[in-house]
Enzyme design. Structure first.
Site, PDB file in Angstrom:
ATOM      1  N   GLU A 106       0.832  -1.192   0.000  1.00 33.83           N
ATOM      2  CA  GLU A 106       0.000   0.000   0.000  1.00 33.83           C
ATOM      3  C   GLU A 106       0.870   1.246   0.000  1.00 33.83           C
ATOM      4  O   GLU A 106       1.965   1.244   0.564  1.00 33.83           O
ATOM      5  CB  GLU A 106      -0.911  -0.015   1.231  1.00 33.83           C
ATOM      6  CG  GLU A 106      -1.959  -1.121   1.125  1.00 33.83           C
ATOM      7  CD  GLU A 106      -2.897  -1.186   2.321  1.00 33.83           C
ATOM      8  OE1 GLU A 106      -4.095  -1.365   2.105  1.00 33.83           O
ATOM      9  OE2 GLU A 106      -2.442  -1.069   3.465  1.00 33.83           O
ATOM     10  N   CYS A 126       6.230  -6.419   7.602  1.00 34.25           N
ATOM     11  CA  CYS A 126       7.381  -5.985   8.398  1.00 34.25           C
ATOM     12  C   CYS A 126       7.646  -7.030   9.484  1.00 34.25           C
ATOM     13  O   CYS A 126       6.705  -7.519  10.103  1.00 34.25           O
ATOM     14  CB  CYS A 126       7.095  -4.629   9.035  1.00 34.25           C
ATOM     15  SG  CYS A 126       8.476  -4.002  10.022  1.00 34.25           S
ATOM     16  N   CYS A 130       6.024  -4.403  16.019  1.00 38.34           N
ATOM     17  CA  CYS A 130       5.634  -3.379  16.991  1.00 38.34           C
ATOM     18  C   CYS A 130       4.173  -3.617  17.407  1.00 38.34           C
ATOM     19  O   CYS A 130       3.311  -3.893  16.560  1.00 38.34           O
ATOM     20  CB  CYS A 130       5.804  -1.981  16.412  1.00 38.34           C
ATOM     21  SG  CYS A 130       7.521  -1.629  15.999  1.00 38.34           S
ATOM     22  N   GLU A 174      10.313  -1.843   7.293  1.00 36.61           N
ATOM     23  CA  GLU A 174      11.403  -1.155   7.971  1.00 36.61           C
ATOM     24  C   GLU A 174      12.510  -0.889   6.932  1.00 36.61           C
ATOM     25  O   GLU A 174      13.216  -1.819   6.523  1.00 36.61           O
ATOM     26  CB  GLU A 174      11.907  -2.020   9.145  1.00 36.61           C
ATOM     27  CG  GLU A 174      13.198  -1.562   9.764  1.00 36.61           C
ATOM     28  CD  GLU A 174      13.254  -0.077  10.087  1.00 36.61           C
ATOM     29  OE1 GLU A 174      12.317   0.474  10.671  1.00 36.61           O
ATOM     30  OE2 GLU A 174      14.272   0.551   9.729  1.00 36.61           O
ATOM     31  N   SER A 228      11.472   6.303  15.020  1.00 36.66           N
ATOM     32  CA  SER A 228      10.292   6.004  15.830  1.00 36.66           C
ATOM     33  C   SER A 228      10.763   5.714  17.246  1.00 36.66           C
ATOM     34  O   SER A 228      11.421   4.708  17.486  1.00 36.66           O
ATOM     35  CB  SER A 228       9.567   4.794  15.243  1.00 36.66           C
ATOM     36  OG  SER A 228       9.125   5.116  13.946  1.00 36.66           O
ATOM     37  N   LEU A 229      10.430   6.608  18.148  1.00 38.46           N
ATOM     38  CA  LEU A 229      10.905   6.462  19.534  1.00 38.46           C
ATOM     39  C   LEU A 229       9.805   5.805  20.387  1.00 38.46           C
ATOM     40  O   LEU A 229      10.013   4.765  20.984  1.00 38.46           O
ATOM     41  CB  LEU A 229      11.303   7.844  20.072  1.00 38.46           C
ATOM     42  CG  LEU A 229      11.948   7.877  21.445  1.00 38.46           C
ATOM     43  CD1 LEU A 229      13.238   7.085  21.490  1.00 38.46           C
ATOM     44  CD2 LEU A 229      12.221   9.337  21.863  1.00 38.46           C
ATOM     45  N   ASN A 304      -3.159   5.908  15.938  1.00 37.67           N
ATOM     46  CA  ASN A 304      -4.257   5.521  15.057  1.00 37.67           C
ATOM     47  C   ASN A 304      -4.750   4.154  15.481  1.00 37.67           C
ATOM     48  O   ASN A 304      -3.947   3.256  15.715  1.00 37.67           O
ATOM     49  CB  ASN A 304      -3.772   5.473  13.609  1.00 37.67           C
ATOM     50  CG  ASN A 304      -3.402   6.854  13.122  1.00 37.67           C
ATOM     51  OD1 ASN A 304      -4.191   7.793  13.216  1.00 37.67           O
ATOM     52  ND2 ASN A 304      -2.182   7.013  12.640  1.00 37.67           N
ATOM     53  N   CYS A 347      -0.715   6.324   9.524  1.00 38.45           N
ATOM     54  CA  CYS A 347       0.457   5.590  10.011  1.00 38.45           C
ATOM     55  C   CYS A 347       0.031   4.361  10.788  1.00 38.45           C
ATOM     56  O   CYS A 347      -0.811   4.436  11.669  1.00 38.45           O
ATOM     57  CB  CYS A 347       1.266   6.443  10.973  1.00 38.45           C
ATOM     58  SG  CYS A 347       2.161   7.741  10.181  1.00 38.45           S
TER      59      CYS A 347
END
Ligand code: SAH
Ligand code: SF4
Length: 357
Positions: A106, A126, A130, A174, A228-229, A304, A347
């Site tokens: 996408e 990925c 996460c 990633e 990305s923290l 989101n 996101c």
């Protein structure tokens, strides 16, 4: 074999034809000179492939018809096909693109005034897992080639019929687990012999693969880096982002210091606010400590919502607290509005699908 006899020279299997995107300039020159063509043809063909994003050889009107036919017999123009398109109430468009082997990815086009930003994927799926991300939930299908990353951007450009002003590699995947292809795609996006987008308007977002951050710092172009923290507390970050557990926050802090001294550029930290998880006072304090005195911009995003996930976004008020407290310690922060949430294009909402042809 006579070149004008397609029945004789057409390879039996379509996959035998080479995608012109995968040829180096030297290989293209060799192919064309083997067909008796003058040296300037390579540049013409490259312009059709990369700058104009030709979808058929017939479009290549400045090439002799016989050459177009011969190229069509031997080569393809990539295999990205639109399988579906959704339009958000904010004007964003999400595309499901099918690649030549049936795998799908996408990407999203986000127009605003006279700008067009594209969010592209670097992998199908990925492997990082996460906890808050829809892409991570299904694992990795495969990494994308540079051409497949590039073609997403050109697909969006052609659909909007507008110049792309910026690209963020924040779709599926990633990028730093697919470093070489990502870099090759960025270079082509940047090149005047490609999309001609300024390096600073090309952003890579990584979940924090430390060795590749240093490698990226040493690239000559001024590409932009986002990390990305999501938490500056080791335990919370381990739980949210298990794929980068082995790269500790201390090491991340150090490598970002090196990145800034090497490049002089300001990195962005992405921080998706999750109610009760990474938006507590202790988390805010840790974030302030992590960023204070460094050159950084903090991008706060309201989480989101992802189907089936237990996580919920923070309140708007809490996001404003974060902005204020960060400002008090001299750290620039903004709350970013997600685009395309109504079509699951924001996101972390990009899911992995396999299409059967
Ligand atoms: N893998 C890279 C780039 C793709 S993800 C990375 O992780 O940085 C792009 C951005 O979306 C990252 O900042 C990621 O943390 C964020 N993201 C993932 N899921 C999200 C969600 N549910 N809500 C908000 N942001 C999310
Ligand atoms: Fe992968 Fe990024 Fe999603 Fe994490 S946030 S699972 S690294 S795409």
């Amino acid at each position: 074999m006579p070149p004008d006899d397609p029945g004789e020279t057409m390879p039996a299997d379509k996959t035998e034809r080479r995608d012109l995107h995968t040829l180096t300039r030297g290989e293209l020159q060799e192919l064309l000179s083997g067909l008796g063509q003058p040296a300037f043809r390579a540049k013409q063909v490259e312009e059709w492939v990369w700058v104009r994003n030709a979808r058929s050889f017939d479009e290549m009107t400045n090439l002799p018809k016989s050459l177009r036919e011969e190229l069509a017999r031997r080569c393809t123009l990539g295999g990205v096909e639109e399988a579906a398109r959704q339009v958000s109430s904010d004007g964003s468009r999400k595309y499901l693109l099918r690649l030549s082997d049936g795998v799908s990815v996408e990407c999203v086009g986000m127009p605003s005034r006279n700008r067009l930003a594209v969010c592209a994927s670097t992998q199908a799926g990925c492997p990082m897992g996460c906890a808050f991300c829809a892409t991570g939930a299904a694992g990795l299908t495969r990494s994308l080639t540079a051409a497949e990353i590039y073609e997403q951007v050109m697909h969006v450009r052609d659909d909007f019929n507008a110049r792309v002003t910026s690209v963020v590699l924040m779709g599926q995947g990633e990028p730093f687990l697919n470093y070489d292809e990502t870099l090759a795609a960025l270079r082509r996006l940047n090149s005047p012999e490609g999309a001609g987008i300024g390096a600073r308007h090309l952003t890579v977002s990584t979940c924090g693969v430390i060795p590749q951050i240093m490698r990226f710092a040493n690239e000559p172009e001024q590409f932009t880096l986002a990390v990305s923290l999501h938490s500056a507390v080791q335990r919370t970050r381990n739980a949210l982002m298990p794929g980068v557990r082995k790269y500790s926050l201390v090491n991340l802090y150090n490598v970002m210091g090196e990145y800034v001294s090497k490049t002089g550029r300001r990195p962005t930290y992405e921080y998706a606010l999750i109610g009760g998880v990474n938006d507590t006072d202790a988390e805010l304090q840790a974030l302030c400590d992590f960023c204070e005195g460094t050159l950084a911009h903090v991008n706060l995003i309201q989480l989101n919502e992802v189907e089936g996930s237990k996580f919920r976004p923070s309140t708007e008020l809490r996001a404003q607290d974060f902005v204020r407290r960060l400002a008090n310690v001299g750290v620039e922060a903004t709350v970013r509005n997600s685009r395309g949430a109504d079509i699951d294009a924001a996101c972390g909402q990009l899911k992995q699908r396999i299409l059967r042809s």
